[in-house]
Each structure stands twice: as structure tokens, then as C-alpha cells.
Design a protein around this motif. Structure first.
Motif, PDB file in Angstrom:
ATOM      1  N   UNK A 188       0.821  -1.211   0.000  1.00  0.00           N
ATOM      2  CA  UNK A 188       0.000   0.000   0.000  1.00  0.00           C
ATOM      3  C   UNK A 188       0.853   1.258   0.000  1.00  0.00           C
ATOM      4  N   UNK A 189       0.331   2.267  -0.648  1.00  0.00           N
ATOM      5  CA  UNK A 189       1.037   3.549  -0.717  1.00  0.00           C
ATOM      6  C   UNK A 189       0.827   4.343   0.573  1.00  0.00           C
ATOM      7  N   UNK A 190       1.726   5.268   0.800  1.00  0.00           N
ATOM      8  CA  UNK A 190       1.621   6.113   1.992  1.00  0.00           C
ATOM      9  C   UNK A 190       1.317   7.557   1.624  1.00  0.00           C
ATOM     10  N   UNK A 191       0.966   7.781   0.364  1.00  0.00           N
ATOM     11  CA  UNK A 191       0.802   9.161  -0.089  1.00  0.00           C
ATOM     12  C   UNK A 191      -0.247   9.931   0.708  1.00  0.00           C
ATOM     13  N   UNK A 192      -1.206   9.177   1.283  1.00  0.00           N
ATOM     14  CA  UNK A 192      -2.261   9.852   2.044  1.00  0.00           C
ATOM     15  C   UNK A 192      -1.705  10.632   3.234  1.00  0.00           C
ATOM     16  N   UNK A 193      -0.570  10.190   3.747  1.00  0.00           N
ATOM     17  CA  UNK A 193      -0.004  10.919   4.895  1.00  0.00           C
ATOM     18  C   UNK A 193       0.361  12.339   4.487  1.00  0.00           C
ATOM     19  N   UNK A 194       0.986  12.432   3.290  1.00  0.00           N
ATOM     20  CA  UNK A 194       1.362  13.762   2.823  1.00  0.00           C
ATOM     21  C   UNK A 194       0.115  14.558   2.465  1.00  0.00           C
ATOM     22  N   UNK A 195      -0.887  13.851   1.955  1.00  0.00           N
ATOM     23  CA  UNK A 195      -2.131  14.542   1.598  1.00  0.00           C
ATOM     24  C   UNK A 195      -2.847  15.093   2.826  1.00  0.00           C
ATOM     25  N   UNK A 196      -2.614  14.471   3.958  1.00  0.00           N
ATOM     26  CA  UNK A 196      -3.197  14.987   5.208  1.00  0.00           C
ATOM     27  C   UNK A 196      -2.790  16.424   5.439  1.00  0.00           C
ATOM     28  N   UNK A 197      -1.579  16.746   4.962  1.00  0.00           N
ATOM     29  CA  UNK A 197      -1.088  18.114   5.169  1.00  0.00           C
ATOM     30  C   UNK A 197      -1.556  19.048   4.069  1.00  0.00           C
ATOM     31  N   UNK A 198      -2.474  18.557   3.268  1.00  0.00           N
ATOM     32  CA  UNK A 198      -3.076  19.444   2.279  1.00  0.00           C
ATOM     33  C   UNK A 198      -2.414  19.420   0.926  1.00  0.00           C
TER      34      UNK A 198
END
Lengths: 379, 323, 510
Positions: A188-198
Motif C-alpha cells: 500500500x502507498x503512503x501518499x495519504x499521509x502527505x495529503x493529510x497536510x493538504x
């Protein structure tokens, strides 16, 4: 290795001198940029913006950093035991074989969170095995580990070409690589973590291996500074005579250190294979094992330093791609030069500026160079 | 007769493939005999190859190219010397650094100067070293047995090939018959003995590294100006490391070095020739097995299973004057 | 007196804070053999290295043949006719004798004429001085005595008029040493000047014309050899140091805790360093081993502590046999109650790059007290280190400080605290106070006696005769790898000095 120089305060030792060495490396790299007719300052701006300016850039930076954390840790563990493992490239490459076999066997049966641990074991195991033979030859037969690990890099390359072309390549395919993995072997990708910061991310390969890398960095710190084994490795690395005095077996400690180092090198293959490409392809390591040398040298073989240095190199790789796009005269190979310069100035020439710094410190306050050193960050 | 011609062809390509190995191997011999480990042979060859092809195509002269190849390669050797002799840095680390700088800078500069994706322009006649046809080679071609051997194996190579093989006896002569060779061997074994005899250890080692740089420069020039007619990125493709393996295999002796390089070159030539062809008895041998063989053999040698390879005793250790 | 070949006037040389040579004056007459004696570390080798251009003096003047000269490199020295035979031979082991002789003295860029010249020169030297050696032999295949002869030939080939020999007999058998002395006498008869550096008084008496004594970096006396005695020289060498007598009661010796029988140890070159040594140490006594450095004490300690394998011998620890010929490693011996304070604390006893607390568990890092499973129990280690810091007054009292930042005395206390606090049955200590300041010396001595009074068996090896006399209940003297005598603590310095110089031993043997 003992330094023949007087002591500096720890912040100068661990902060100032690496910073100066790094700066010199970048200044020289700047001259290369000028040589090809571009503006080095503009290049630097593009590089940093490309790496950190947007969410996608950050994700790519961290994706590259993930691999470098593994390879940097691999070099560092060996260095703490006084060994130079230059074979991370081959250990990582051969680990791809182990990962490939596990993924091809289980990707249709198991979910990713079961395939992943099996693949970790296979990767670490294959990497360790590939380091074990040179380690044994060093410990018992005195064969220089630098030469044997170089040889093993090439042997690994041949083994992998054979495996990919003659064994694992699906029938009818032309490309020397395995079939693509099914979702059961896709991390699974972790890109959502960075997306959390907008930030917005189009598509980037940052995946759970990043977390695994951070966990390994912590475990290496624990191993080196908080376990008996790490204590024994450091003792041998600093002084084989003291290790003998303390009853530490030379053979045992060399084998263990290299097995751990090889296992870490092996784990770096997880990131590109399961996290990004979803197959095992020819030359998928592409020099990451060697980047580990630069990362470990710059990070002073400390996990915190290694994570920071790995992110710096991740930034160079990602920013370098942007740079190649913006400045046609500069390709991503600029990074290879910078890497070489970092190894040169932070490694082979690490003591070049030290006498001047010491003289400078001595002229400011004679006491600073004396006994009053504070405890190092290696605590 | 067909199989005889095939053998001659394999041997001919053995010679061509051995030449860069041999030059790099002898280059390594100079530095390692003087006590400086050099895993930067690869990088120095690469910059030599690039500088040679680039200068040749710009100045339309093969010899200017060769000179440039040597000059740049020596400059890189001096960086290695500066780090490992003057600053007593780690010789392995310095060699690794040189390989990276070489790999990166040849591509970057090549792209910036020629805009052909890291290649240099294809060399024209006169810019590269042509094959030298020996007298009577064409006439004798059809003589059975000796004809092909003379016209294929002995005649028809570039000047650099003959240079490489001439360097074998020359290096032997330098090493064992000259003052410089005596001192160089001494400094690789016991630098303190050289120091107390009133000879500068550093200057001696620098000179050995200059020899290394010259030979890696020629090796690079051979790759880009003879074998290939232009520079291609990463064209050394690990040859510097095979040369290092050959050097160990040769136990740091010039004549052995020639045989080791011919052996490794032969394995390479054979693997190209045999691609996919089944052999009697063993059946189809994977090409990769042949390609890995030099490294496997070197590891076995290093492990001490077939004789012992004893490197120069002071190798890899910076000289610190002490008592 | 003949004209002086060498004069040294007011030579000073410091290495950092250590003053290796202080205001040295020396005059060596032409055509004589001049001895320089002194203990290890007295500054003899430094002085000769200055004369040979390996080091430069901080101040002072050198005159050769009456003319002031400056010797900045070995080349200058060679040009002035000074040749040196180093303690560790400066030979290339896989070269032939000829190649070694011409190295650095080649006639031209090719070797052919140099080799021819050297071959005939060597023949001449062989005729004139009886310096026989096969010019085509490979050095590493020659016995040590012949290797040394090659060193002498090297110097003579370069036209040396003044020959310096640094501890030349250290590696030689007595027969080889006698042969060397005959050669030196012959050189003298031919008008050469010889400077012989040694700590062996027998050699001085046997061969020199004059002798100078060095002690702690100064030149304390020069005598005509015929007019002095071994006793006087021994006294001058050791000096009348401030007596550091420690108060101690009678020893109550108990059961034998360490028993060594017929122990033989060889060094890496295969030279026998400990030769058939036997002794016992009982609980509640301190046994001191006296001797001039280099007579096998270091190897004895290393063998007993398991660091170096012995060739043969039977050793009992607390009544149970230990196999020191390869089976027992230092860890196992430690587990069985043997604590060891090694001579070389910088490279063996401590890891200088470690924190103090990390060093305070070196060798005992297997101990459950310091572990939580596979992890180091850092809190326990630091608490334990703090405890030792307090008990042994280690300064600065920070267990997280890098060990390299402690002074020599405090570093030694770190090692002592670690080894003593493990409550071992047997404690062996090499050079307990080397490089330690006066205040710490007294503290360390008191601790060693306290160990004895707790019933431990204590074995102390020291080159400081005073220390041995003040600590020991029994004194064993080592010479040339053997124990040549046992004395009580009441033995006089002169008596022990003679034993240490091997005089009685030699007489008894002859």
C-alpha cells in the motif's frame, strides 16, 4: 581507527565538519554545473523545489530515501564492526530473487500483509547469505572483504541475469523480468499521509517500506548502542585487541555483523520491487547499494544521521529528475557526481579541513580544544 | 576447416577483449605494488575513454585524443593520491568516490558538449586508431593454418593493442631492472625501509600513481577510439573491476597479469561465441556462468584454495612516520 | 682522548607534554665503542633518532667531526657518514640481500651496475669484517642474526663511519650476540665509531669503552667502562627515586590460587619469550615480577590471561586446570575468577572512544547485572559506573564522558575499578602505575594491598623496581624469559639490579 588529531567539541565534530565537507562537495558540483553552461544557483533552486515544492515531489523524495536508509544502515552496521561492506549492491540485487520467488508463489493466495513479512524474511535471508560467504572468508581465511564483496556484486549480477532471462521470465515475454505481481504482493502507498497536510499527489511510489525503513533505523540504533551484541561489535570495530581481551570471538562477531549488514542491504530491494515496479526486473537496484556508502559516511554511521542523509540523497534524486527536465544540459547523472564528491570530501578527505578548524578553535578559546568535550551524540 | 577458423576468430576476439583489461591490470599493478589500493581503475578508464573520444572528435586527431585521455586519467589518479597519500584517507573510499565522479561527469559533460545523449560523435577515419595490416597479411591469408593465424591474430590490430602487449615485458623490466621499480616494490612492502634510506615515500607513490593514470588513460582510449569508435556512457561496464580481479589472480606480476587477462578475455569471447550453442557433454552452458567465472575464480583464489595471493604488505595502509 | 666523532650539545626534544630529551650533552670519541644505557622510555631511542635525522631536536647543536651540522633527513645523516641499525629492521622482507643493500644507494637509474658494485663491495666487507651473508638470499628466509648483519652491511655500504645500533641483541641468541660483538670490535679496529644503545648491562661491560647512562630523558652520567661496575650502572639507571612506601601489615598467605608450571610462550616471530617458567601465587599475598622490560613479562601476562596462546605448560586456577595452549579464552578465565589489568590500557584495557561507563563493563558485558535479556541495562551500567567512580575517586566524575578525555591516572583507575570490583580470586596487574601521576600511584598501591588483605592472590608485573619492592611479599626476577631468582621484600636494590641484569644468572650458567 583513532584520529591523530586533538579533540573538538562534539557539535563541531558531528555538525560543523560534516557540514563543511558537504559544502565543499556542493561547491565543486556547482563548478561542474557552470562548466556545462548553467547557473548553479538556479539549478539548486530547481532541485530543492522539485524535491519539496509539491506533494508529489516530497513523496518521491521519501520513496528514494527509503531505499537509501536501508543501504546506508547496511554500510553503517559493518562500519561499526570495523568492516567495509561494499557489496550492498549485490546483496540487494540477489535479495530481489528471494522477494520475487515469495511474491510469485503467494501473490494469488495471500493478502499483502501476509506476503510482506514473508518477503521481508526472504529479502533479509538472501542478502545475509550473500554477505555470509565474504564474511566467512574474511574471518577464517583472511581474504580481504572489500575485494570479495566487489566480486560478489558481479556474481550476483550474473546470477540475476540468468534467473530473470532463463528461469523467471514468463514464456512468450521479451522483457527480462518476472510477470507483474498480483495485488497480493503490492504494498500500500503512503501518499495519504502527505495529503493529510493538504498537499496533492498525482501518483508516487511512496509505500509502507518507508515505515519499515524507519523501524529498521530505530532497531539499528537499539542494536548498536543498546544491546550486548552491538557493544561487542563496537568494541571489535574500535580495537580488535580490546575485543580479544574482553573475550569476544573475532570470527563470530565478523559473521554476525556482516549477516546483519547483508540482511539490511537485502531489505532495500523490497521498496522498488514490491512498492513500485511490482516485478523483479534487470538492474532494479541501479546503484542504490553504492549510495549507501555516501549516506553512511555523511550520516557518520548514526541512524539519525543516515535518515537525514538518505532524505538529502532522495531529494537529489527527485530534484535531479526535475532538474533534467528544466535544464536539458543536466541529466540525473549530476547526482552521481554529487554522490562521488560527497564520498570524496566526507570520506576520503574527511580530515582535510580538520587541522584548520582546530587551529581556528584554538585561536578563539584554547580551552575549547581541551578536556571539556561534551558527550557525543553516539550515546 | 570451419572449426579451425572459429577457433582463430575466438582467439582474435580474445585479444581484442583482453587489451583494455591488460592495460588496466598493469595500471593497477603500478599503484598496488607501491602500496596504494586502487579500486578506481574503472573510473579512470572511463574518463580516459571520454576525454580521448571527445578530444579526438573535436581536434580531428587520434593522437590528441590519446594525449587527452592520458592527461585526464592522470589528473584523476592525482586526486586519489592527494586523498590517500597526502591526507592519508581511506584508499577504498577514495577509489569509490573517483568511480562515481567519473561515471557522472562523463555523461553530464558529454551531453552538454555534444548533445547526443551522453555519446560523443562517431569518430571519423583519422580520429581513431586504425588497424595496422602487416606486410603480406593479405597474401598469406589463404595459406592453411599459418595464414589465418598471421593475418587474423598477429596482423590487423591497432597500435594500442601492440602497445598493451609491449607493456608487459616493459613493466617487468621497470619493476625488476630499474631503480624506480626497486624503490616502488620496496615502498609497497615496507615504506619505513624506504624512508630510512632517505627516499621520499610520498613522491615515490605519486610517481607510481602517474604510471597508473597513463595506463588507464590508454585503456580508456582503446575502448572509445579503437573498439568502439566513440564514447558511450558507462562503456567500461565493470572492466576496471575485472582488471582488479586479474591483478589478484596474477599475484601482482606482469607476465601473470597478461595470462590472467587473456584468460578472462577468452572467457568473455567464448561466452559471446557460445551464446545459445550447446556444448558436448555439459550441454548448454548459461552465458552468465562464463561471465561470472572470472569473479568466482578470483574469490576461490582469495580464499586460498588454489595457491595464496599475497598482496604487497603495505597495501592500503597510509604511511605514518613513527617510532 | 681521540678527536670526537660526534658531539651533542644541549639537545631538547618534547612530544606534546612529554619531554623525551632534556638538555642532553654527549661526546663520542672516534674509533671507540660507546654504550648508552637506560630503562625503556629513558629517551635513548629518541636521541639517536635525532642524530639520524628521523626527528629534529627542539633545540641544541650537533657536531660531527668537530663541525656543527644540521641533520634534517636520514639523507643528511647518511651523507655525514652516520649509519643506523634499527631495533625493528628496516628491511624489505621479500627482497634479496643485494636489493636491500642498494635500496636508496643505487648508482644510476638501472640496477645492473648497482648490483654488480654491491656484489663486489659485499665481498670486500665480508673479507674485512667477517660479515658473511649470501647476497642472493631472500631476507625473510634468513635467521634474525643474519638479517641484522644485512642492516650493518647496508650502513657500511653507504660509507658509514659512525654506526648506531639500537638494542641490537634483543632478538639474538647469546651465540649470535657474541658474534655481533666480535664484528663490532673489528669495526672499531678499522677506525669506525660505534654507538650501542641497550638496557643490558652485561653487554655494556663486555664490549664498550665508555658508557653514558640516561634516565627519564636526561643524561645522568658518563663513565669509562673499565672504571665502573654493573652495580653502579644499575643504580644510576634506576636512580634513587622518592620512595613511595605503602603501609602494609604482614601477609597471611593461604592456599595456592594460581599455579603455573613449565609455561613456555613464543611470540609471533617464533622467538621463545617465556621459557619454562614455574611459580605459585597464594591467596593473601602479592607476588611481584621484576625485570627489565622485554624479558618476557608481557608475554607471560598475556598467556596467563588467555590473550596469547602458550606453547606448553600446566596452569591451575583456584585448584582447577586451565588449558592455555589454545582452549581457554579471556572470557572463560574471567568467569573463573581471574581479573586482568593489562599493561597497555590504551589499546587493550580500554576502548578510548567509549564512554567511561561502557569501559567499566568491558569483558564483563556478559554479566546479568548489566543486561536485560539481549539489551544493555544502561541505567544499571551507569549506576554501577557512578558507584565505582565514587569508590575509586575517578575524575571527572561523569560516566557518560568519552574515556579519551580522562587523564592517564584516571584511565588506569577505570580499569582497576572494573577488575577489582568483580571480586576476583586472582588479580594480575601489568605496570600498575605506568604513566600515572604521583597522587594516583599511592591510591592504586593501597588498593592492591587491600585486595591482598581480602585474601586475593595478586600478581604484579612492573619495570619499576621501587614499586615491586614496596608492594610485593615475594619478588620473582625475570631475565631472558626465565625466572632467575626469588627474593623477599627486604632484598636490596643492588641485589635485585644484578639479578635483573642477568649477572648472577650468567655466572651460574658459565
Amino acid at each position: 581507527m583513532s584520529t591523530p588529531y586533538a579533540k573538538l567539541p562534539a557539535w563541531a565534530d558531528y555538525g560543523l565538519i560534516p557540514l563543511i565537507n558537504l559544502s565543499v562537495a556542493f561547491i565543486v558540483a556547482g563548478f561542474v554545473v557552470m562548466l556545462v553552461g548553467e547557473n548553479p544557483f538556479r539549478a539548486a533552486v530547481i532541485l530543492v523545489e522539485g524535491a519539496f515544492g509539491r506533494g508529489t515531489g516530497i513523496a518521491f523524495t521519501l520513496y528514494y530515501a527509503t531505499t537509501f536508509i536501508f543501504s546506508g544502515l547496511s554500510v553503517a552496521v559493518a562500519v561499526h564492526c570495523g568492516l567495509f561492506n561494499i557489496g550492498g549492491e549485490g546483496q540487494g540485487y540477489i535479495a530481489g530473487l528471494g522477494i520475487g520467488v515469495v511474491c510469485l508463489a503467494f501473490d494469488s493466495v495471500l493478502p499483502w500483509w501476509l506476503t510482506f513479512p514473508l518477503a521481508i524474511i526472504a529479502a533479509a535471508g538472501m542478502g545475509a547469505l550473500w554477505a555470509l560467504i565474504p564474511a566467512y572468508l574474511q574471518a577464517r581465511r583472511g581474504s580481504h572483504i572489500v575485494i570479495t564483496t566487489i566480486m560478489f556484486n558481479f556474481i550476483a549480477a550474473s546470477v540475476m541475469v540468468y534467473a530473470l532471462v532463463d528461469v523467471l521470465k514468463p514464456a512468450g515475454s521479451m522483457a527480462p523480468q518476472t510477470r507483474n505481481f498480483l495485488p497480493g504482493a503490492e504494498l500500500p502507498k503512503l501518499n495519504w499521509i502527505i495529503e493529510l497536510f493538504g498537499a496533492k499527489i498525482r501518483s508516487a511510489p511512496l509505500n509502507v517500506c518507508f515505515i519499515l525503513a524507519l523501524v529498521m533505523a530505530f532497531l539499528v540504533w537499539l542494536l548498536i548502542w543498546r544491546t550486548k551484541l552491538g557493544y561487542e561489535m563496537r568494541t571489535y570495530g574500535h580495537s580488535p585487541k580490546a575485543a580479544r581481551y574482553a573475550g569476544i570471538s573475532e570470527t563470530r562477531i565478523i559473521l554476525i555483523a556482516m549477516v546483519i549488514s547483508g540482511a539490511l542491504a537485502g531489505m532495500m530491494a523490497l521498496n522498488p520491487v514490491m512498492g513500485d515496479q511490482h516485478n523483479v526486473a534487470l538492474d532494479f537496484v541501479s546503484g542504490a547499494g553504492f549510495v549507501g556508502i555516501a549516506v553512511a559516511l555523511m550520516g557518520r554511521s548514526h541512524p539519525v544521521g543516515i535518515v537525514l542523509a538518505a532524505i538529502l540523497f532522495g531529494m537529489l534524486y527527485q530534484g535531479g529528475a526535475e532538474l533534467a527536465f528544466e535544464m536539458p544540459a543536466i541529466s540525473r547523472d549530476m547526482i552521481v557526481i554529487i554522490q562521488g564528491l560527497v564520498i570524496l570530501f566526507a570520506g576520503a578527505l574527511e580530515h582535510m579541513f580538520r587541522p584548520y578548524i582546530q587551529a581556528l578553535f584554538a585561536s578563539f578559546s584554547p580551552k575549547a580544544v581541551g578536556i571539556e568535550a561534551v558527550k557525543g551524540k553516539g550515546a | 576447416m570451419d572449426s579451425f577458423n572459429a577457433v582463430v576468430q575466438v582467439l582474435d576476439s580474445t585479444i581484442r577483449l583482453s587489451v583494455p583489461l591488460l592495460l588496466a591490470c598493469l595500471a593497477g599493478l603500478y599503484s598496488e605494488r607501491a602500496g596504494i589500493f586502487d579500486i578506481g581503475l574503472e573510473g579512470k578508464m572511463l574518463v580516459g575513454a571520454f576525454a580521448g573520444a571527445a578530444a579526438a572528435s573535436v581536434f580531428h586527431s587520434g593522437f590528441i585524443g590519446l594525449g587527452m585521455a592520458i592527461l585526464i586519467s592522470v589528473a584523476f589518479a592525482m586526486v586519489h593520491g592527494f586523498a590517500s597519500i597526502t591526507h592519508r584517507g581511506n584508499q577504498i573510499v577514495s577509489g569509490v568516490a573517483i568511480n562515481f565522479v567519473a561515471a557522472g561527469s562523463t555523461i553530464i559533460l558529454g551531453q552538454a558538449w555534444f548533445q547526443q545523449g551522453g555519446r560523443t560523435p562517431a569518430l571519423q577515419p583519422g580520429e581513431r586508431f586504425e588497424a595496422i595490416v602487416w606486410p603480406g597479411a593479405d597474401a598469406l591469408r589463404d595459406v592453411p593454418l599459418l595464414g589465418p593465424i598471421y593475418s587474423e591474430l598477429i596482423s590487423g590490430h591497432s597500435i594500442l593493442v601492440y602497445f598493451a602487449f609491449a607493456m608487459v615485458p616493459f613493466t617487468w623490466w621497470v619493476l625488476f631492472r630499474t631503480r624506480f621499480g626497486l624503490r616502488m616494490r620496496a615502498v609497497g612492502e615496507n615504506p619505513a625501509a624506504v624512508d630510512t634510506a632517505g627516499i621520499s615515500v610520498a613522491w615515490l607513490r605519486y610517481r607510481a600513481l602517474i604510471c597508473t593514470g597513463i595506463l588507464t588513460g590508454v585503456a580508456g582510449a582503446y575502448l572509445s577510439m579503437v573498439q568502439n569508435g566513440g564514447f558511450v556512457k558507462d562503456m567500461t561496464a565493470g572492466k576496471g573491476y575485472i582488471a582488479l580481479a586479474a591483478l589478484i589472480f596474477a599475484k601482482w606480476r606482469p607476465v601473470n597479469a597478461m595470462f590472467a587477462c587473456l584468460l578472462f578475455g577468452f572467457l568473455d569471447a567464448l561466452s559471446i561465441r557460445l551464446q545459445g550453442t550447446p556444448l558436448p557433454i555439459v550441454g548448454k552452458v548459461p552465458v552468465q556462468f562464463m561471465q561470472a567465472l572470472p569473479y568466482v575464480l578470483t574469490v576461490i583464489l582469495l580464499a586460498g584454495f588454489i595457491g595464496k595471493a599475497i598482496p604487497p604488505r603495505a597495501g592500503g595502509v597510509p604511511y605514518v612516520k613513527e617510532r | 682522548m681521540a678527536q670526537a666523532a660526534i658531539e651533542l650539545i644541549g639537545i631538547n626534544k618534547s612530544f606534546g607534554a612529554v619531554r623525551a630529551n632534556r638538555d642532553i650533552n654527549l661526546e663520542v670519541a672516534r674509533g671507540t665503542i660507546h654504550g648508552i644505557v637506560g630503562e625503556n622510555g629513558a629517551g635513548k631511542s629518541t636521541l639517536m633518532s635525532i642524530l639520524y635525522g628521523f626527528y629534529q631536536a627542539d633545540s641544541g647543536e650537533i657536531r660531527v667531526g668537530g663541525k656543527p651540522v644540521s641533520i634534517n633527513t636520514s639523507n643528511d645523516a647518511i651523507a655525514l657518514g652516520i649509519g643506523m641499525v634499527h631495533q625493528h629492521f628496516m628491511l624489505v622482507d621479500n627482497f634479496t640481500v643485494l636489493e636491500n643493500v642498494i635500496l636508496g644507494a643505487e648508482t644510476d637509474a638501472l640496477l645492473k651496475s648497482s648490483i654488480a658494485k654491491a656484489r663486489s663491495e659485499l665481498e670486500r666487507l665480508e673479507r674485512e669484517y667477517g660479515l658473511e651473508v649470501d647476497p642472493d638470499a631472500i631476507i625473510e628466509e634468513l635467521p634474525v642474526g643474519l638479517q641484522q648483519r644485512v642492516e650493518i652491511l647496508k650502513a657500511l655500504y653507504r660509507g658509514a663511519e659512525i654506526l648506531i645500533l639500537d638494542e641490537p641483541t634483543g632478538v639474538l641468541t647469546p651465540a649470535e650476540a657474541d658474534h655481533l660483538f666480535r664484528i663490532l670490535k673489528q669495526l672499531k679496529e678499522q677506525g669506525k665509531t660505534v654507538v650501542l644503545i641497550t638496557h643490558k648491562l652485561r653487554e655494556i661491560m663486555a664490549i664498550t669503552d665508555t658508557v653514558s647512562v640516561m634516565r627519564q630523558g636526561t643524561m645522568v652520567a658518563t663513565r669509562v667502562t673499565k672504571e665502573t661496575t654493573v652495580g653502579e650502572l644499575a643504580e644510576l639507571m634506576v636512580g634513587r627515586r622518592v620512595l613511595l612506601r605503602v603501609e602494609k601489615g604482614e601477609s597471611k598467605a593461604g592456599a595456592i590460587k594460581l599455579s603455573v608450571k613449565n609455561l613456555t610462550v613464543k611470540d609471533s616471530r617464533g622467538v621463545t619469550m617465556v621459557d619454562d617458567v614455574s611459580f605459585d601465587v597464594r591467596g593473601g599475598e602479592i607476588v611481584g615480577i621484576a625485570g627489565v622490560a622485554g624479558n618476557g613479562q608481557s608475554e607471560l601476562l598475556e598467556a596467563i590471561s588467555g590473550i596469547r596462546h602458550a606453547v606448553s605448560g600446566e596452569v591451575m586456577l583456584e585448584g582447577k586446570p586451565v588449558d592455555l595452549t589454545g582452549k581457554a579464552d579471556p572470557g572463560e578465565l574471567r568467569d573463573r575468577g581471574l581479573a586482568h589489568v593489562p599493561e597497555d590500557r590504551h589499546h587493550v584495557g580500554l576502548v578510548l572512544a567509549f564512554e567511561e561507563s561502557e569501559n567499566s563493563i568491558l569483558g564483563y558485558h556478559d554479566d546479568e547485572r548489566y543486561l536485560k535479556g539481549p539489551f544493555l541495562n544502561v541505567d544499571a551500567i551507569v549506576a554501577d559506573a557512578k558507584d565505582k567512580i565514587e569508590k575509586y575517586d575517578i575524575r571527572p566524575g561523569n560516566p557518560r564522558l568519552k574515556t579519551a578525555n580522562f587523564s592517564g591516572g584516571n584511565q588506569q583507575k577505570i580499569v582497576l575499578a572494573r577488575e577489582m570490583e568483580q571480586d576476583p580470586g586472582v588479580l594480575i596487574v601489568g605496570q600498575p602505575t605506568r604513566g600515572v601521576d604521583v597522587g594516583a600511584i599511592e591510591f592504586i598501591h593501597k588498593r592492591l594491598i587491600a585486595m591482598r588483605d581480602q585474601g586475593k592472590a595478586v600478581l604484579v608485573v612492573s619495570v619499576e623496581l621501587d614499586e615491586i619492592r614496596s608492594l610485593s611479599d615475594r619478588i620473582l626476577v625475570m631475565f631472558a624469559g626465565r625466572i632467575v631468582g626469588e627474593r623477599g621484600p627486604e632484598a636490596t636494590e643492588g641485589e635485585l639490579g644484578l639479578l635483573m641484569a642477568g649477572v648472577e644468572h650468567q655466572e651460574a650458567a658459565e
